[in-house]
Design an enzyme around this catalytic site. Structure first.
Site, PDB file in Angstrom:
ATOM      1  N   ARG A 185      64.889 -17.632 136.774  1.00  0.00           N
ATOM      2  CA  ARG A 185      63.747 -18.554 136.830  1.00  0.00           C
ATOM      3  C   ARG A 185      62.830 -18.476 135.618  1.00  0.00           C
ATOM      4  NH1 ARG A 185      61.203 -15.423 142.008  1.00  0.00           N
ATOM      5  NH2 ARG A 185      60.606 -13.481 141.015  1.00  0.00           N
ATOM      6  N   GLU A 186      63.102 -17.557 134.713  1.00  0.00           N
ATOM      7  CA  GLU A 186      62.193 -17.336 133.576  1.00  0.00           C
ATOM      8  C   GLU A 186      62.541 -18.296 132.442  1.00  0.00           C
ATOM      9  OE1 GLU A 186      62.617 -13.085 133.049  1.00  0.00           O
ATOM     10  OE2 GLU A 186      61.912 -12.684 135.083  1.00  0.00           O
ATOM     11  N   ARG A 255      68.984  -4.345 137.226  1.00  0.00           N
ATOM     12  CA  ARG A 255      69.089  -3.083 137.975  1.00  0.00           C
ATOM     13  C   ARG A 255      70.552  -2.693 138.145  1.00  0.00           C
ATOM     14  NH1 ARG A 255      64.639  -4.470 137.223  1.00  0.00           N
ATOM     15  NH2 ARG A 255      62.747  -4.212 138.496  1.00  0.00           N
ATOM     16  N   HIS A 308      62.033 -11.846 128.656  1.00  0.00           N
ATOM     17  CA  HIS A 308      61.731 -12.130 130.064  1.00  0.00           C
ATOM     18  C   HIS A 308      60.371 -12.829 130.130  1.00  0.00           C
ATOM     19  CE1 HIS A 308      64.662  -9.358 132.204  1.00  0.00           C
ATOM     20  NE2 HIS A 308      64.819  -8.984 130.944  1.00  0.00           N
ATOM     21  N   SER A 309      59.999 -13.253 131.341  1.00  0.00           N
ATOM     22  CA  SER A 309      58.619 -13.661 131.584  1.00  0.00           C
ATOM     23  C   SER A 309      58.284 -13.246 133.016  1.00  0.00           C
ATOM     24  CB  SER A 309      58.450 -15.165 131.391  1.00  0.00           C
ATOM     25  OG  SER A 309      58.909 -15.879 132.521  1.00  0.00           O
ATOM     26  N   GLU A 383      57.909  -9.387 127.842  1.00  0.00           N
ATOM     27  CA  GLU A 383      57.482 -10.269 128.927  1.00  0.00           C
ATOM     28  C   GLU A 383      56.576 -11.337 128.315  1.00  0.00           C
ATOM     29  OE1 GLU A 383      58.435 -10.218 132.050  1.00  0.00           O
ATOM     30  OE2 GLU A 383      59.258  -8.220 132.379  1.00  0.00           O
TER      31      GLU A 383
END
Ligand SMILES: [Zn+2]
Length: 423
Positions: A185-186, A255, A308-309, A383
């Site tokens: 979704r980023e 992960r 990423h965000s 981020e």
């Protein structure tokens, strides 16, 4: 009606039905009073995987957290918040019109485009559009660009990695490796990766970045999840491979790496959670591809940057432990160069330091793997700034501001790496 038109109509209906409209989903902003309440929220996040807590913060001083909550979960969440005395407000009563408006904005913006070249500022692009664009670059820059399919996603999408050089023919230069879209979704992350590609290929002022280094860029790691955010569910995060529990799909790629995999403090063994680590390390094809690509450059990986965000962080290793890698202060100097360049340019404020200390523990993430097992000298998870209501959903009109600011930081970090020579 011809059979072809009938099939098209069916497809259109299917598309409409598949699209998650987020009707009556609410966005709550939780305002923890102190560190104890912040910790409580983190614990609630782990205990209640059906509430989608949204990571990051909106500004350097912001301690609030946003949560996306389905209508049937609202009452339970409100009871928990009242029980613990955590203040909150309802930011958005119904997410549906917002999601609809953003989708319409993106589609109409794309429809206006006439050239084959991707206009990064004008729209968000899906996986196949990004792949097609990268293929066009091979034709345009045959001496400077290489495109390789490193593998395939669970749903058989080609996972492509672009290498950009200055075309001088020198082989085996040290590498600056950038990936994006580990989390589906980023959306600003792949946009920024595309912007970096265009900066390196089109702007003469960036020739110094390519003199002694090659840049390797993978704009979309989680191709299935990313496509799913375009076609079905805008706020999907994980992959699309089924888990042992039928109603829960997908694993968190960040992960799933096989270094310090499986620690409950920094990941989850519960497929319902957004930080589900998978059944085994590297059991997601997308993680395998990124692993293989990083290992391919193991002897010359000067800088690994994962986009990423959101939250304005430059996160360094380690994620899995409170201790630090040997060259931590060297990495801090690289991050410092990026953060300072951004604040001087736009007054954008980034925090930087180890992910464990700055955010929360993460185990099995790509940053730790890159340093521990792929010999990256520097590894940073960036981020990017928040946008839109939820942080992951900037409007098209905000893309330019975010990616141009972010490039100032990435350019400065790369120059710092380069000026010190590959170590
Ligand atoms: Zn992410």
């Amino acid at each position: 009606m011809t059979s072809l038109r009938f099939i098209i109509l069916l497809l259109q209906l299917w598309t409409v039905c598949a699209w998650e409209d987020y009707k009556d989903y609410k966005v709550l902003e939780l305002q923890p009073r102190d560190l104890a309440q912040q910790q409580l929220l983190l614990n609630l996040d782990r205990e209640q995987p059906q509430w989608d807590y949204l990571g990051g913060r909106r500004s350097a001083t912001d301690t609030s957290r946003r949560v996306l909550v389905a209508p049937q979960q609202l009452q339970q969440l409100q009871q928990q918040l009242q029980l613990h005395g955590i203040e909150y407000k309802v930011l958005l009563e119904d997410l549906a019109p917002h999601v609809r408006a953003q989708r319409a904005e993106n589609l109409s913006s794309k429809a206006k485009q006439r050239t084959h070249r991707i206009d990064v500022f004008a729209a968000f692009y899906n996986h196949s559009e990004i792949n097609a664009y990268m293929e066009s670059l091979v034709q345009l820059y045959p001496k400077r660009v290489q495109l390789k399919t490193f593998g395939w996603s669970y749903e058989q999408r080609a996972l492509k990695i672009l290498t950009i050089s200055n075309g001088d023919g020198r082989r085996n230069k040290p590498v600056i490796f950038i990936d994006a879209t580990i989390h589906a979704r980023e959306w600003i992350a792949p946009s920024f990766a595309l912007y970096i590609i265009q900066q390196l290929l089109e702007q003469a002022e960036n020739a110094d970045l390519l003199l002694n280094y090659d840049w390797v860029i993978m704009p979309v790691v989680n191709a299935d999840g990313y496509e799913f955010t375009h076609s079905d569910s805008r706020f999907w995060r994980k992959t699309r491979k089924p888990t042992p529990i039928e109603e829960h799909i997908g694993t968190d790629i960040n992960r799933n790496f096989g270094y310090k995999w499986g620690d409950d403090a920094g990941s989850s063994g519960d497929p319902a959670e957004e930080i589900y680590r998978g059944e085994q390390p590297f059991d997601q094809p997308e993680t395998q591809v990124l692993r293989d690509a990083l290992l391919h450059y193991k002897d010359r990986l000067a800088f690994y940057l994962s986009l990423h965000s959101y939250g304005n962080y430059l996160l360094l290793p380690w994620g899995h432990t409170s201790s630090f890698p040997d060259n931590y202060f060297y990495m801090m100097e690289i991050a410092d160069a990026g953060a300072m360049a951004i604040i001087q340019s736009t007054n954008g404020i980034y925090s930087y330091g180890s992910g464990y200390h700055l955010m929360y523990p993460t185990s099995g993430d790509s940053n730790d793997f890159a340093v521990a097992l792929a010999n990256a000298t520097v590894a940073i998870t960036m981020e990017l700034p928040a946008g839109g209501f939820l942080g992951f959903d900037p409007w098209v009109t905000h893309i330019e501001g975010i990616v141009t600011e972010s490039w100032v930081g990435v350019r400065a970090m790369a120059l710092e790496v380069i000026s010190r020579g590959y170590q």
